[in-house]
Design a protein around this motif. Structure first.
Motif, PDB file in Angstrom:
ATOM      1  N   TYR A 124       7.206  46.837  80.097  1.00  0.00           N
ATOM      2  CA  TYR A 124       6.744  47.297  81.405  1.00  0.00           C
ATOM      3  C   TYR A 124       7.073  46.273  82.486  1.00  0.00           C
ATOM      4  N   LYS A 125       6.905  45.003  82.169  1.00  0.00           N
ATOM      5  CA  LYS A 125       7.262  43.947  83.116  1.00  0.00           C
ATOM      6  C   LYS A 125       8.710  44.103  83.566  1.00  0.00           C
ATOM      7  N   ARG A 126       9.606  44.339  82.613  1.00  0.00           N
ATOM      8  CA  ARG A 126      11.019  44.505  82.954  1.00  0.00           C
ATOM      9  C   ARG A 126      11.248  45.794  83.746  1.00  0.00           C
ATOM     10  N   ARG A 127      10.533  46.850  83.364  1.00  0.00           N
ATOM     11  CA  ARG A 127      10.731  48.150  84.006  1.00  0.00           C
ATOM     12  C   ARG A 127      10.435  48.084  85.499  1.00  0.00           C
ATOM     13  N   VAL A 128       9.385  47.343  85.850  1.00  0.00           N
ATOM     14  CA  VAL A 128       8.988  47.296  87.266  1.00  0.00           C
ATOM     15  C   VAL A 128       9.493  46.046  87.970  1.00  0.00           C
ATOM     16  N   GLY A 129      10.264  45.214  87.269  1.00  0.00           N
ATOM     17  CA  GLY A 129      10.853  44.043  87.899  1.00  0.00           C
ATOM     18  C   GLY A 129       9.872  42.949  88.241  1.00  0.00           C
ATOM     19  N   ASN A 130       8.778  42.857  87.495  1.00  0.00           N
ATOM     20  CA  ASN A 130       7.778  41.826  87.782  1.00  0.00           C
ATOM     21  C   ASN A 130       8.325  40.448  87.418  1.00  0.00           C
ATOM     22  N   ARG A 131       7.993  39.427  88.230  1.00  0.00           N
ATOM     23  CA  ARG A 131       8.549  38.088  88.048  1.00  0.00           C
ATOM     24  C   ARG A 131       7.548  37.112  87.429  1.00  0.00           C
ATOM     25  N   MET A 132       6.334  37.553  87.174  1.00  0.00           N
ATOM     26  CA  MET A 132       5.309  36.648  86.658  1.00  0.00           C
ATOM     27  C   MET A 132       5.397  36.523  85.138  1.00  0.00           C
ATOM     28  N   THR A 133       4.615  35.604  84.583  1.00  0.00           N
ATOM     29  CA  THR A 133       4.508  35.422  83.139  1.00  0.00           C
ATOM     30  C   THR A 133       3.363  36.291  82.626  1.00  0.00           C
ATOM     31  N   TRP A 134       3.657  37.072  81.586  1.00  0.00           N
ATOM     32  CA  TRP A 134       2.673  38.026  81.048  1.00  0.00           C
ATOM     33  C   TRP A 134       2.231  37.617  79.647  1.00  0.00           C
ATOM     34  N   TYR A 135       0.967  37.917  79.363  1.00  0.00           N
ATOM     35  CA  TYR A 135       0.394  37.740  78.029  1.00  0.00           C
ATOM     36  C   TYR A 135      -0.394  38.989  77.666  1.00  0.00           C
ATOM     37  N   SER A 136      -0.602  39.180  76.383  1.00  0.00           N
ATOM     38  CA  SER A 136      -1.394  40.307  75.887  1.00  0.00           C
ATOM     39  C   SER A 136      -2.665  39.792  75.227  1.00  0.00           C
ATOM     40  N   THR A 137      -3.763  40.481  75.498  1.00  0.00           N
ATOM     41  CA  THR A 137      -5.023  40.186  74.831  1.00  0.00           C
ATOM     42  C   THR A 137      -5.415  41.340  73.905  1.00  0.00           C
ATOM     43  N   ALA A 138      -4.400  42.128  73.486  1.00  0.00           N
ATOM     44  CA  ALA A 138      -4.669  43.286  72.630  1.00  0.00           C
ATOM     45  C   ALA A 138      -5.316  42.888  71.310  1.00  0.00           C
ATOM     46  N   ASN A 139      -5.018  41.695  70.835  1.00  0.00           N
ATOM     47  CA  ASN A 139      -5.562  41.228  69.557  1.00  0.00           C
ATOM     48  C   ASN A 139      -6.608  40.142  69.747  1.00  0.00           C
ATOM     49  N   SER A 140      -7.235  40.125  70.903  1.00  0.00           N
ATOM     50  CA  SER A 140      -8.203  39.081  71.227  1.00  0.00           C
ATOM     51  C   SER A 140      -9.314  39.675  72.073  1.00  0.00           C
ATOM     52  N   PRO A 141     -10.536  39.147  71.981  1.00  0.00           N
ATOM     53  CA  PRO A 141     -11.621  39.629  72.840  1.00  0.00           C
ATOM     54  C   PRO A 141     -11.590  39.012  74.240  1.00  0.00           C
ATOM     55  N   PHE A 142     -10.558  38.242  74.538  1.00  0.00           N
ATOM     56  CA  PHE A 142     -10.509  37.519  75.813  1.00  0.00           C
ATOM     57  C   PHE A 142     -10.722  38.449  77.004  1.00  0.00           C
ATOM     58  N   GLY A 143      -9.968  39.560  77.072  1.00  0.00           N
ATOM     59  CA  GLY A 143     -10.098  40.461  78.213  1.00  0.00           C
ATOM     60  C   GLY A 143     -11.512  40.985  78.382  1.00  0.00           C
ATOM     61  N   SER A 144     -12.109  41.411  77.288  1.00  0.00           N
ATOM     62  CA  SER A 144     -13.478  41.927  77.354  1.00  0.00           C
ATOM     63  C   SER A 144     -14.458  40.858  77.817  1.00  0.00           C
ATOM     64  N   ASP A 145     -14.217  39.622  77.413  1.00  0.00           N
ATOM     65  CA  ASP A 145     -15.142  38.539  77.737  1.00  0.00           C
ATOM     66  C   ASP A 145     -15.045  38.084  79.187  1.00  0.00           C
ATOM     67  N   VAL A 146     -13.953  38.458  79.881  1.00  0.00           N
ATOM     68  CA  VAL A 146     -13.798  38.016  81.270  1.00  0.00           C
ATOM     69  C   VAL A 146     -13.783  39.201  82.237  1.00  0.00           C
ATOM     70  N   GLY A 147     -14.394  40.315  81.837  1.00  0.00           N
ATOM     71  CA  GLY A 147     -14.584  41.423  82.752  1.00  0.00           C
ATOM     72  C   GLY A 147     -13.470  42.431  82.814  1.00  0.00           C
ATOM     73  N   ALA A 148     -12.568  42.435  81.808  1.00  0.00           N
ATOM     74  CA  ALA A 148     -11.463  43.400  81.797  1.00  0.00           C
ATOM     75  C   ALA A 148     -11.286  43.960  80.393  1.00  0.00           C
ATOM     76  N   PRO A 149     -12.251  44.754  79.915  1.00  0.00           N
ATOM     77  CA  PRO A 149     -12.175  45.297  78.558  1.00  0.00           C
ATOM     78  C   PRO A 149     -11.158  46.423  78.459  1.00  0.00           C
TER      79      PRO A 149
END
Length: 228
Positions: A124-149
């Motif tokens: 998706y990053k490539r599809r929309v031409g985003n220039r930032m660094t991306w990470y996934s929290t799909a296998n981690s509770p990190f997103g849920s723990d910081v308000g983005a479940p």
């Protein structure tokens, strides 16, 4: 002058007097933002557990996301499983940040984290031409723990690293992210502003349903993506 409603025409002296009145409010708002930033710098922090995120090169500990920096801003990008086009608001917001090297002088980084699987995330990053660094929290509770479940909204979080220990120092969501965007700042300078129904504007000003003038994810891909 035109069929569209326009501001009243006045002489230069009257215009300057009205600008001076507005400038007093603008300066007061600037001082208030300075005071808010000062309070933010005095916020306490909370220690975070260890998390492992998925990055472009494989699993990475949260402390390693910082690289050699001690401060980290994370934008939690909304994610809808199986969708070709993700949240247009998140896609448009993050498309603004193409040159982040200035953060180096402030010992900081700014990255995106999403609930999507890393392969889909990077595609998706490539599809929309985003220039930032991306990470996934799909296998981690990190997103849920910081308000983005999973299935939840977007968020911005800020972290401070002391050695291998990471602390959370700030969080916002919703319109709290607007201060980080140059797009709304520019649009709000315009005589007609955002032209959305909720906006306080004079009678006759153009109005549209909220979000209707925002670029779609498809638009962003056409502007910046691999096929643009």
């Amino acid at each position: 002058m035109t069929a569209k409603a326009v501001p009243p025409v006045v002489d230069a002296e009257t215009w300057q007097r009205r600008l001076d009145d507005l400038r007093a409010r603008e300066k007061a708002a600037t001082r208030e933002l300075d005071a808010i930033a000062a309070q933010r710098r005095r916020m306490p922090m909370v220690e975070m557990p260890e998390y492992t995120l998925d990055g472009e090169e494989g699993p990475v500990r949260l402390a390693e996301v910082f690289g050699d920096r001690t401060q980290l801003i994370v934008y939690n990008h909304m994610w809808s499983p199986g969708k070709t086009w993700q949240c247009s608001g998140c896609t448009g917001f993050t498309s603004q940040f193409t040159r982040l090297e200035f953060l180096d002088a402030y010992d900081a980084k700014f990255v995106i984290v999403t609930q999507g699987p890393i392969d889909e995330t990077l595609a998706y990053k490539r599809r929309v031409g985003n220039r930032m660094t991306w990470y996934s929290t799909a296998n981690s509770p990190f997103g849920s723990d910081v308000g983005a479940p999973p299935g939840g909204g977007f968020a911005v979080n800020v972290f401070l690293r002391d050695g291998d220990t990471v602390y959370r120092t700030w969080h916002t969501e919703g319109r709290g992210t607007e201060q980080l965007s140059h797009s709304f700042a520019l649009i709000d300078l315009l005589p007609y502003g955002r032209q959305e129904e909720w906006q306080d504007s004079p009678d006759g000003w153009p109005r549209s349903p909220t979000y209707s003038r925002w670029a779609t994810s498809e638009d962003i891909a056409a502007f910046y993506g691999a096929e643009a």
